[in-house]
Design a protein around this motif. Structure first.
Motif, short mmCIF file in Angstrom:
data_model
loop_
_atom_site.label_atom_id
_atom_site.label_comp_id
_atom_site.label_asym_id
_atom_site.label_seq_id
_atom_site.Cartn_x
_atom_site.Cartn_y
_atom_site.Cartn_z
N VAL A 54 0.85 -1.19 0.00
CA VAL A 54 0.00 0.00 0.00
C VAL A 54 0.89 1.24 0.00
O VAL A 54 1.76 1.40 0.86
N THR A 55 0.67 2.11 -0.97
CA THR A 55 1.47 3.33 -1.05
C THR A 55 0.92 4.39 -0.09
O THR A 55 -0.21 4.29 0.39
N GLU A 57 0.07 7.35 -0.85
CA GLU A 57 -1.06 8.03 -1.50
C GLU A 57 -2.34 7.22 -1.35
O GLU A 57 -3.41 7.78 -1.10
N GLN A 58 -2.24 5.90 -1.48
CA GLN A 58 -3.42 5.05 -1.29
C GLN A 58 -3.93 5.14 0.14
O GLN A 58 -5.13 5.23 0.38
N LEU A 59 -3.01 5.12 1.08
CA LEU A 59 -3.38 5.22 2.49
C LEU A 59 -4.03 6.58 2.77
O LEU A 59 -5.05 6.65 3.46
N ASP A 61 -5.66 8.43 0.63
CA ASP A 61 -6.98 8.42 0.01
C ASP A 61 -8.00 7.65 0.85
O ASP A 61 -9.15 8.08 0.98
N VAL A 62 -7.58 6.54 1.43
CA VAL A 62 -8.48 5.76 2.28
C VAL A 62 -8.88 6.57 3.51
O VAL A 62 -10.07 6.68 3.84
#
Length: 179
Positions: A54-55, A57-59, A61-62
C-alpha cells in the motif's frame, strides 16, 4: 522504539504553532485532529498501513475518504506529513497532546465525569460550575456512565480525581473495618 508520547510531541507542537500563527479556529482543528486520530486507531486501518504494497497516497486516500467531513487543506497537509513519516500509529497521541496544548492556552482542562446514572443538561451545567470553583479553572466536561459506581460521581481532571461515588465510600468503609 521510542514512546508514542515522545514521537507525538513535536507533531502536536508543530500543529499548535502552525494553527495559532495562521489564526485557525483551534476548536475546529481539534475536531479534525480527533477525527483523524479515531480513524488511525482502527485496527483494520493499521493493518492496511503496515502492508508494504500500500502506497502512502493510497493510504491517504483511504483515510481522507473515511473522514466524515471534507478535510481542510491544513488537515490534508498534516495527514500527508504523518503518513510520509510513518507516524500514523502516533496520530491518536498527537491529537491528545494537541488538545492539551489548546486547553492550556485557553486556561481550561478536560474533565471526565463518571456517573452511575445519566446526568441531564441542567444538572451537568450546575455540576460544571461547582467543579470549576473546586478545581480553579474552566473545565470541558464529558460524561461517562459507569454503573459499577452504584451512585454518586467520580470526576477526573488530568491527574486529579474527586471520587464521591458509593463504590468509593464502601471501599473506604471496608478498609477501615479490615484495619
Amino acid at each position: 522504539m521510542a514512546e508514542l508520547a515522545t514521537i507525538a510531541r513535536p507533531y502536536a507542537d508543530a500543529l499548535f504553532k502552525a494553527s495559532t500563527q495562521q489564526g485557525a479556529d483551534l476548536s475546529g482543528t481539534v475536531a479534525w485532529a480527533e477525527e483523524l486520530a479515531a480513524i488511525a486507531a482502527n485496527p483494520q486501518l493499521r493493518q492496511l498501513a503496515d502492508d508494504p504494497k500500500v502506497t502512502d497516497e493510497q493510504l491517504f486516500d483511504v483515510i481522507s475518504g473515511v473522514a466524515g467531513s471534507a478535510l481542510p487543506d491544513a488537515a490534508r497537509n498534516f495527514l500527508r506529513v504523518i503518513i510520509e513519516n510513518g507516524r500514523l500509529q502516533a496520530l491518536p497521541e498527537v491529537a491528545a497532546q494537541f488538545r492539551s496544548l489548546v486547553n492550556r492556552a485557553g486556561g481550561s482542562s478536560d474533565a471526565v465525569v463518571q456517573s452511575a446514572f445519566p446526568i441531564d443538561a441542567a444538572a451537568l451545567a450546575a455540576l460544571g460550575t461547582s467543579l470549576e470553583k473546586r478545581f480553579g479553572r474552566k473545565l470541558n466536561l464529558s460524561v461517562q456512565q459507569d454503573q459499577s459506581l452504584i451512585g454518586g460521581i467520580r470526576v477526573v481532571v488530568g491527574d486529579e480525581v474527586l471520587d464521591t461515588s458509593v463504590k468509593a465510600r464502601l471501599e473506604q468503609m471496608k478498609a477501615a473495618l479490615i484495619a
